[in-house]
Design a protein around this motif. Structure first.
Motif, PDB file in Angstrom:
ATOM      1  N   HIS A 273      33.879 -26.144  -3.638  1.00 54.74           N
ATOM      2  CA  HIS A 273      33.463 -25.326  -4.772  1.00 54.74           C
ATOM      3  C   HIS A 273      34.187 -23.978  -4.790  1.00 54.74           C
ATOM      4  O   HIS A 273      34.791 -23.598  -5.796  1.00 54.74           O
TER       5      HIS A 273
ATOM      6  N   LEU B 156      34.755 -14.811  -2.187  1.00 50.92           N
ATOM      7  CA  LEU B 156      34.485 -16.242  -2.223  1.00 50.92           C
ATOM      8  C   LEU B 156      34.045 -16.759  -0.855  1.00 50.92           C
ATOM      9  O   LEU B 156      33.195 -17.642  -0.764  1.00 50.92           O
TER      10      LEU B 156
ATOM     11  N   TYR C 104      37.320 -22.364  -7.346  1.00 51.95           N
ATOM     12  CA  TYR C 104      37.327 -21.003  -7.887  1.00 51.95           C
ATOM     13  C   TYR C 104      38.598 -20.271  -7.479  1.00 51.95           C
ATOM     14  O   TYR C 104      39.197 -19.543  -8.273  1.00 51.95           O
TER      15      TYR C 104
ATOM     16  N   SER D 283      41.511 -21.807  -9.616  1.00 53.01           N
ATOM     17  CA  SER D 283      41.436 -21.576 -11.056  1.00 53.01           C
ATOM     18  C   SER D 283      41.431 -20.094 -11.414  1.00 53.01           C
ATOM     19  O   SER D 283      42.148 -19.659 -12.321  1.00 53.01           O
ATOM     20  N   ILE D 284      40.635 -19.310 -10.679  1.00 53.57           N
ATOM     21  CA  ILE D 284      40.512 -17.888 -10.997  1.00 53.57           C
ATOM     22  C   ILE D 284      41.472 -17.053 -10.164  1.00 53.57           C
ATOM     23  O   ILE D 284      42.207 -16.207 -10.681  1.00 53.57           O
TER      24      ILE D 284
END
Length: 276
Positions: free
Chosen positions: A50, A86, A54, A57-58
């Motif tokens: 997960h 994160l 992130y 993508s981010i």
């Protein structure tokens, strides 16, 4: 029949009651580990996958646009800025997973805590055992994720030990809070679902994870002071790339206070419910 009684040893000789009394917390942690071992791959995939999504993508996707248009964030590339947050979010989520529905399951659904309590294992040991396994999950998730961050160039090898210790601190303190909250819930888990949606999820979005807190509205900045994830993230950024932080001591004080308060409610509630 007389031969049977002549060789009779009794339960106290066949099973040493001092052993579970001494090592009860470890036994509970091992039991939880055996129970969850069947789901270890999905748990690891979710706990690490997960945040990695992130990150890609981010951190890489959106981060490229941020760096191109705004330049450095907090003095570093956006990916470097995002990575510690994160990692802390992954640690917090792992701790919450092991101190929420697992507690409800042990008290209300399977009543396994009551079965454990029929032995020499007490309520405090059960709580400690759950927390030991929760910290094991935090350790594994954080270590794997930290190594991934190194390969992405967002974290240095030298920073990993300190980041892991910080992840364990965050998981321990907030884990006790969630354990205490979960121990007061009976029957259904609707209140846990609400806590996930209205506390944990917003915490991820409004704790300076994706943006510097100074760029957020004043109300959000004030709310961040009660967010354990923000305190952990600020400490992690300072440790990762030397982000200046005048509130370092306060971050530690607030995080440790959460843990102390959570434990102060969790232990008595565990013993109270198991005494019924």
């Amino acid at each position: 029949m007389s031969d049977v009684f002549t060789n009779w040893q009794g339960a106290a000789k066949l099973v040493d009651p001092r052993k579970p009394a001494r090592w009860g917390s470890i036994y509970v942690a091992l039991a939880r580990g055996r129970e969850s071992f069947k789901w270890w791959l999905p748990m690891l995939a979710y706990g690490v996958g997960h945040p990695v999504l992130y990150l890609m993508s981010i951190g890489i996707g959106l981060g490229t646009l941020v760096s191109k248009n705004l330049g450095l964030v907090d003095g570093v590339q956006y990916l470097t800025f995002l990575a510690p947050a994160l990692l802390m979010a992954s640690a917090l989520q792992a701790a919450v997973d092991e101190t929420s529905f697992v507690v409800l399951q042990g008290f209300s659904w399977e009543k396994s805590f009551h079965a454990m309590n029929q032995t020499a294992i007490g309520g405090r040991q059960i709580a400690n055992g759950l927390m030991i396994y929760a910290m094991f999950r935090v350790l594994v998730n954080s270590l794997v994720y930290a190594i991934i961050l190194v390969f992405f160039g967002a974290l240095s090898w030298a920073a990993i030990p300190g980041m892991i210790l910080l992840a364990l601190l965050l998981g321990l303190t907030w884990g006790f809070v969630f354990m205490a909250y979960s121990s007061y819930i009976h029957e259904e888990g609707d209140m846990l679902v609400l806590a996930m949606r209205f506390i944990v999820a917003p915490m991820f979005m409004f704790s300076g994870t994706f943006y510097e807190l100074k760029n957020l509205p004043p109300l959000v900045q004030d709310i961040a002071w009660v967010s354990p994830l923000w305190h952990g993230t600020e400490l992690a950024r300072s440790l990762s790339y030397g982000s200046p932080d005048p509130f370092t001591l306060w971050h530690y004080v607030i995080l440790i206070s959460y843990g102390i308060i959570g434990a102060a409610f969790a232990y008595p509630q565990f013993m109270k419910r198991l005494s019924r």
